[in-house]
Design a protein around this motif. Structure first.
Motif, mmCIF file in Angstrom:
data_model
loop_
_atom_site.group_PDB
_atom_site.id
_atom_site.type_symbol
_atom_site.label_atom_id
_atom_site.label_comp_id
_atom_site.label_asym_id
_atom_site.label_seq_id
_atom_site.Cartn_x
_atom_site.Cartn_y
_atom_site.Cartn_z
ATOM 1 N N ASN A 37 0.808 -1.227 0.000
ATOM 2 C CA ASN A 37 0.000 0.000 0.000
ATOM 3 C C ASN A 37 0.840 1.276 0.000
ATOM 4 O OD1 ASN A 37 0.864 -0.521 2.598
ATOM 5 N ND2 ASN A 37 -1.079 -0.101 3.590
ATOM 6 N N PRO A 51 -0.352 5.010 4.140
ATOM 7 C CA PRO A 51 -0.472 4.416 5.471
ATOM 8 C C PRO A 51 0.409 5.057 6.528
ATOM 9 C CG PRO A 51 0.842 3.003 4.051
ATOM 10 C CD PRO A 51 0.292 4.096 3.182
ATOM 11 N N CYS A 96 -2.766 4.943 8.764
ATOM 12 C CA CYS A 96 -3.203 3.794 9.576
ATOM 13 C C CYS A 96 -2.035 2.942 10.061
ATOM 14 C CB CYS A 96 -4.163 2.922 8.772
ATOM 15 S SG CYS A 96 -3.380 2.109 7.339
ATOM 16 N N CYS A 98 -4.030 -2.783 3.233
ATOM 17 C CA CYS A 98 -5.316 -2.155 3.531
ATOM 18 C C CYS A 98 -6.338 -3.211 3.935
ATOM 19 C CB CYS A 98 -5.819 -1.380 2.326
ATOM 20 S SG CYS A 98 -7.431 -0.616 2.603
ATOM 21 N N CYS A 130 -4.310 2.014 -1.882
ATOM 22 C CA CYS A 130 -4.197 3.209 -1.051
ATOM 23 C C CYS A 130 -3.808 4.467 -1.818
ATOM 24 C CB CYS A 130 -3.195 2.958 0.083
ATOM 25 S SG CYS A 130 -3.120 4.288 1.298
#
Length: 339
Positions: A194, A286, A311, A316, A322
């Motif tokens: 991601n 992320p 995150c 994901c 992403c």
């Protein structure tokens, strides 16, 4: 006055790069101190290019994964760690493997970063400094401050050996890269899926750069990166210069250092570019720019416009691509406005 210091920072490449200013701060404050650094093989060349480091201890993690390998390697490695008495041990990794090394190191002072994991905080005291919620470079430097280091300026000490510069020049010529011409480097890969931008987007950027008289150069290593560059080549009317798998880390550093711009996700080569003082554009999803963007040029980051950004997950959980919301036009606009 500290005379013997051990730093444990073994991986990943980007994280080791972020820790390099600690070595400069130590030598700036304690110029006569011996600085020993524990590192894993993938980041060895990076540490080797650091003139502030006096001794390197390599931790061959793969050799410890089997019972026979552990038995064969544990005691020699332990003896190497315990060959010195250290005035301070800095665990900048904050994981079980680094905690084990810090545990066996002979020192009364053992410090780590504020966010220690896997019980590593039981071995090395976490340092909660003024930058605890800032960029990771400054978080690492807080541990240096905790042993009395002054940090007058943040320096990434990297010196590329002359012989590697010559080899890099030969590789560039062989692969039809004229380093006297303006070129932009694409770091297309990343360990986290991601953190990768799509091949289609890179191909569109290839076309745009060529139309402006700038050479696009793709770097990377391994099968995943080779697959990405193959897709880029298939989608481009004229392919970029392909250096995937062609350079070692020292040679790559020279290629990056001479680029007009380096573009990529939150990954080692892109952090190396920033450390070398090259204009660097980082595409981020992320992970957040304020913590792990290109140090010294955080403004050259593009974060995804998603509610779930930052995150810190390797993949994901919603199955989203992403970085797909970062358009080619957004990147082109950013490039055209960068200083």
């Amino acid at each position: 006055m500290l005379k013997n210091i051990l730093v444990v920072k073994m991986s990943a490449l980007g994280d080791v790069i972020h820790a390099l200013p600690v070595s400069y701060a130590i030598k700036e404050t304690f110029p006569d101190a011996q600085l020993t650094w524990v590192v894993e093989p993938p980041a060895y060349d990076l540490v080797k290019m650091n003139p502030c480091i006096d001794k390197i201890i390599i931790f061959h993690k793969k050799e410890f994964k089997t019972i026979s390998g552990f038995v064969r390697n544990f005691f020699p490695f332990k003896r190497e760690i315990q060959a010195e008495n250290y005035d301070a041990v800095l665990d900048l990794q904050g994981l079980f493997k680094s905690a084990a090394i810090a545990f066996f190191a002979k020192s009364k002072v053992k410090l780590g970063v504020y966010e220690m994991r896997e019980l590593s905080g039981k071995i090395s005291k976490p340092v909660i400094g003024e930058n605890a919620h800032g960029h990771i470079v400054d978080i690492y430097l807080d541990t240096a401050r905790a042993i009395g280091c002054r940090v007058d300026k943040v320096v990434f000490p990297i010196e590329i050996p002359a012989e590697e510069i010559k080899k890099a020049a030969v590789i560039a010529e062989r692969d039809n890269l004229d380093m006297s011409e303006p070129y932009v480097v694409f770091a297309v890969g990343a360990n986290w899926v991601n953190k990768r931008w799509s091949a289609r987007n890179w191909a569109a950027l290839v076309e745009w750069l060529y139309s402006g008289g700038v050479i696009p150069v793709v770097i990377g290593n391994g099968a995943a990166d080779e697959e990405i560059v193959a897709k880029i080549e298939a989608m481009s009317s004229f392919p970029p210069v392909n250096l995937v798998g062609d350079t070692n880390l020292m040679q790559l550093a020279y290629i990056l250092k001479n680029a007009r711009l380096v573009i990529g996700g939150d990954t080692g080569a892109v952090h190396l570019s920033a450390a070398l003082g090259v204009r660097t554009l980082m595409l981020m999803g992320p992970t957040e720019a304020a913590r792990s963007g290109p140090y010294g040029q955080i403004q050259n980051s593009i974060e995804v416009n998603r509610a779930c950004k930052n995150c810190r997950k390797r993949a994901c959980p919603n199955g989203e691509d992403c970085l797909s919301v970062i358009s080619v036009e957004t990147v082109k606009h950013k490039i055209s406005t960068m200083k």
